[in-house]
Design a protein around this motif. Structure first.
Motif, mmCIF file in Angstrom:
data_model
loop_
_atom_site.group_PDB
_atom_site.id
_atom_site.type_symbol
_atom_site.label_atom_id
_atom_site.label_comp_id
_atom_site.label_asym_id
_atom_site.label_seq_id
_atom_site.Cartn_x
_atom_site.Cartn_y
_atom_site.Cartn_z
ATOM 1 N N ILE A 202 0.843 -1.195 0.000
ATOM 2 C CA ILE A 202 0.000 0.000 0.000
ATOM 3 C C ILE A 202 0.875 1.241 0.000
ATOM 4 O O ILE A 202 1.754 1.405 0.841
ATOM 5 C CB ILE A 202 -0.953 -0.005 1.209
ATOM 6 N N LYS A 203 0.633 2.114 -0.951
ATOM 7 C CA LYS A 203 1.436 3.326 -1.130
ATOM 8 C C LYS A 203 0.599 4.552 -0.795
ATOM 9 O O LYS A 203 -0.548 4.671 -1.216
ATOM 10 C CB LYS A 203 1.946 3.393 -2.568
ATOM 11 N N PHE A 204 1.198 5.454 -0.042
ATOM 12 C CA PHE A 204 0.580 6.730 0.286
ATOM 13 C C PHE A 204 1.234 7.797 -0.590
ATOM 14 O O PHE A 204 2.458 7.979 -0.536
ATOM 15 C CB PHE A 204 0.767 7.074 1.759
ATOM 16 N N LYS A 205 0.443 8.490 -1.380
ATOM 17 C CA LYS A 205 0.992 9.497 -2.294
ATOM 18 C C LYS A 205 0.393 10.857 -1.983
ATOM 19 O O LYS A 205 -0.801 11.097 -2.194
ATOM 20 C CB LYS A 205 0.727 9.123 -3.748
ATOM 21 N N PHE A 206 1.244 11.763 -1.463
ATOM 22 C CA PHE A 206 0.822 13.137 -1.249
ATOM 23 C C PHE A 206 0.867 13.893 -2.569
ATOM 24 O O PHE A 206 1.839 13.774 -3.331
ATOM 25 C CB PHE A 206 1.741 13.832 -0.249
ATOM 26 N N VAL A 207 -0.178 14.665 -2.837
ATOM 27 C CA VAL A 207 -0.234 15.509 -4.018
ATOM 28 C C VAL A 207 -0.274 16.949 -3.524
ATOM 29 O O VAL A 207 -1.245 17.373 -2.886
ATOM 30 C CB VAL A 207 -1.471 15.201 -4.879
ATOM 31 N N VAL A 208 0.810 17.689 -3.788
ATOM 32 C CA VAL A 208 0.951 19.035 -3.237
ATOM 33 C C VAL A 208 1.375 19.997 -4.333
ATOM 34 O O VAL A 208 2.349 19.749 -5.051
ATOM 35 C CB VAL A 208 1.996 19.075 -2.100
ATOM 36 N N ALA A 209 0.652 21.089 -4.462
ATOM 37 C CA ALA A 209 1.040 22.178 -5.363
ATOM 38 C C ALA A 209 1.521 23.356 -4.522
ATOM 39 O O ALA A 209 0.924 23.676 -3.497
ATOM 40 C CB ALA A 209 -0.139 22.594 -6.237
ATOM 41 N N THR A 210 2.609 23.971 -4.953
ATOM 42 C CA THR A 210 3.167 25.097 -4.206
ATOM 43 C C THR A 210 3.736 26.127 -5.165
ATOM 44 O O THR A 210 4.182 25.789 -6.270
ATOM 45 C CB THR A 210 4.269 24.623 -3.240
ATOM 46 N N ARG A 211 3.734 27.370 -4.750
ATOM 47 C CA ARG A 211 4.366 28.419 -5.540
ATOM 48 C C ARG A 211 5.870 28.465 -5.303
ATOM 49 O O ARG A 211 6.593 29.140 -6.025
ATOM 50 C CB ARG A 211 3.735 29.769 -5.195
ATOM 51 N N GLU A 212 6.341 27.751 -4.295
ATOM 52 C CA GLU A 212 7.769 27.695 -4.002
ATOM 53 C C GLU A 212 8.484 26.790 -5.002
ATOM 54 O O GLU A 212 7.858 25.932 -5.642
ATOM 55 C CB GLU A 212 7.999 27.148 -2.585
ATOM 56 N N ASN A 213 9.800 26.974 -5.113
ATOM 57 C CA ASN A 213 10.572 26.032 -5.918
ATOM 58 C C ASN A 213 10.789 24.754 -5.116
ATOM 59 O O ASN A 213 10.402 24.670 -3.932
ATOM 60 C CB ASN A 213 11.900 26.642 -6.380
ATOM 61 N N VAL A 214 11.388 23.749 -5.738
ATOM 62 C CA VAL A 214 11.507 22.447 -5.085
ATOM 63 C C VAL A 214 12.287 22.554 -3.780
ATOM 64 O O VAL A 214 11.868 22.028 -2.735
ATOM 65 C CB VAL A 214 12.183 21.430 -6.035
ATOM 66 N N GLU A 215 13.423 23.208 -3.826
ATOM 67 C CA GLU A 215 14.252 23.302 -2.620
ATOM 68 C C GLU A 215 13.521 24.005 -1.484
ATOM 69 O O GLU A 215 13.525 23.549 -0.329
ATOM 70 C CB GLU A 215 15.550 24.032 -2.941
ATOM 71 N N ASN A 216 12.877 25.120 -1.802
ATOM 72 C CA ASN A 216 12.174 25.869 -0.758
ATOM 73 C C ASN A 216 10.960 25.118 -0.225
ATOM 74 O O ASN A 216 10.576 25.307 0.938
ATOM 75 C CB ASN A 216 11.752 27.237 -1.284
ATOM 76 N N PHE A 217 10.352 24.289 -1.060
ATOM 77 C CA PHE A 217 9.228 23.500 -0.560
ATOM 78 C C PHE A 217 9.676 22.644 0.614
ATOM 79 O O PHE A 217 9.029 22.603 1.659
ATOM 80 C CB PHE A 217 8.644 22.608 -1.661
ATOM 81 N N ALA B 112 -2.702 3.927 -5.462
ATOM 82 C CA ALA B 112 -2.159 4.494 -4.229
ATOM 83 C C ALA B 112 -3.297 5.095 -3.420
ATOM 84 O O ALA B 112 -4.394 5.336 -3.940
ATOM 85 C CB ALA B 112 -1.121 5.566 -4.549
ATOM 86 N N ILE B 113 -3.022 5.332 -2.157
ATOM 87 C CA ILE B 113 -3.886 6.203 -1.368
ATOM 88 C C ILE B 113 -3.451 7.626 -1.681
ATOM 89 O O ILE B 113 -2.313 8.020 -1.398
ATOM 90 C CB ILE B 113 -3.767 5.917 0.137
ATOM 91 N N LEU B 114 -4.325 8.384 -2.304
ATOM 92 C CA LEU B 114 -4.000 9.752 -2.697
ATOM 93 C C LEU B 114 -4.386 10.718 -1.584
ATOM 94 O O LEU B 114 -5.498 10.658 -1.052
ATOM 95 C CB LEU B 114 -4.723 10.124 -3.985
ATOM 96 N N ILE B 115 -3.456 11.602 -1.245
ATOM 97 C CA ILE B 115 -3.688 12.599 -0.203
ATOM 98 C C ILE B 115 -3.472 13.968 -0.831
ATOM 99 O O ILE B 115 -2.335 14.363 -1.122
ATOM 100 C CB ILE B 115 -2.739 12.397 0.987
#
Length: 232
Positions: A7-22, A68-71
């Motif tokens: 079982i896989k947990f997959k977070f789905v997150v959108a951000t205005r930050e770049n990858v490093e700052n996220f 996956a379990i989508l979050i």
């Protein structure tokens, strides 16, 4: 049903930050960095300017052959619950879609899961369910205890929504891309109800940095789109 290594947990997150700052500056990124494991993945949309439904739907489509379990989560969540996987998984053994706070009823022209009119009048606590803290750090500035969790609801707050990808795909449930940020969660819940998918709240400790943005022009445009679609 137990959590297994498949079982896989997959977070789905959108951000205005770049990858490093996220990963170093956002509450959700800093929290997830503590919990990464072979069973946890993050679908990150950095430097994002697209509406949340568009990026959420993209990941649902990707799960057709990779369940996956989508979050679906905002980027300003301090996840304090070390057992968050069990909280979400247990909730999804009872409901098709889970969240942290919601309303057991809907009323005409309702502008939010918690309010019953455009004056932002709170619904009675007897109709609400769940608990969400707000603030920038722990301890939070305030803990909003709306009512006992594990209640079936008709509307959920979109700060965090979770579901098995197989349920969303089987029921053809996606987010309406008409809505960019405001009202996508209410619309999603209306669709889920029409498709016979039960929704409920779960107990999961986190702090939400934002308290929402109700009233600005972008919100009012979303409200009008919502009313045109559903009629009330």
């Amino acid at each position: 049903m137990q959590i297994t290594k498949e079982i896989k947990f997959k977070f789905v997150v959108a951000t205005r930050e770049n990858v490093e700052n996220f990963w170093t500056h956002t509450a959700t990124g800093r929290s997830l960095a503590l919990y990464l494991s072979p069973s946890v993945e993050v679908s990150l949309f950095a430097n994002n300017s697209r509406g949340l439904p568009e990026v959420y739907n993209e990941v649902i489509d990707q799960c057709t052959n990779d369940p996956a379990i989508l979050i679906f989560a905002h980027d300003d969540l301090h996840i304090l619950d070390f057992h968050w996987m069990h909280a979400i998984f247990n909730g999804l053994n009872h409901f098709g879609v889970v969240g942290l706070a919601g309303n057991k009823r809907r009323v005409p022209l309702q502008p939010s899961w918690a309010f019953i009119d455009e004056n932002f009048t709170w619904d009675s606590l007897s109709n609400l369910s769940g608990l969400v803290a707000h603030g920038k750090s722990f301890p939070p500035e305030i803990i909003n205890n709306f009512g006992p969790p594990f209640e079936e609801v008709k509307l959920l707050d979109g700060l965090l929504l979770a579901a098995f990808s197989e349920v969303l795909i089987k029921k053809d449930l996606k987010f309406d891309e008409l809505f960019k940020f405001h009202f996508y969660d209410l619309d999603f819940c209306r669709q889920a109800e029409n498709k016979g998918i039960k929704m409920g709240t779960i107990p999961l400790s986190l702090i939400h940095e934002s308290r929402g943005s109700l009233g600005p022009e972008e919100w009012r445009q979303g409200y009008q789109n919502y009313l045109r679609k559903w009629g009330q």
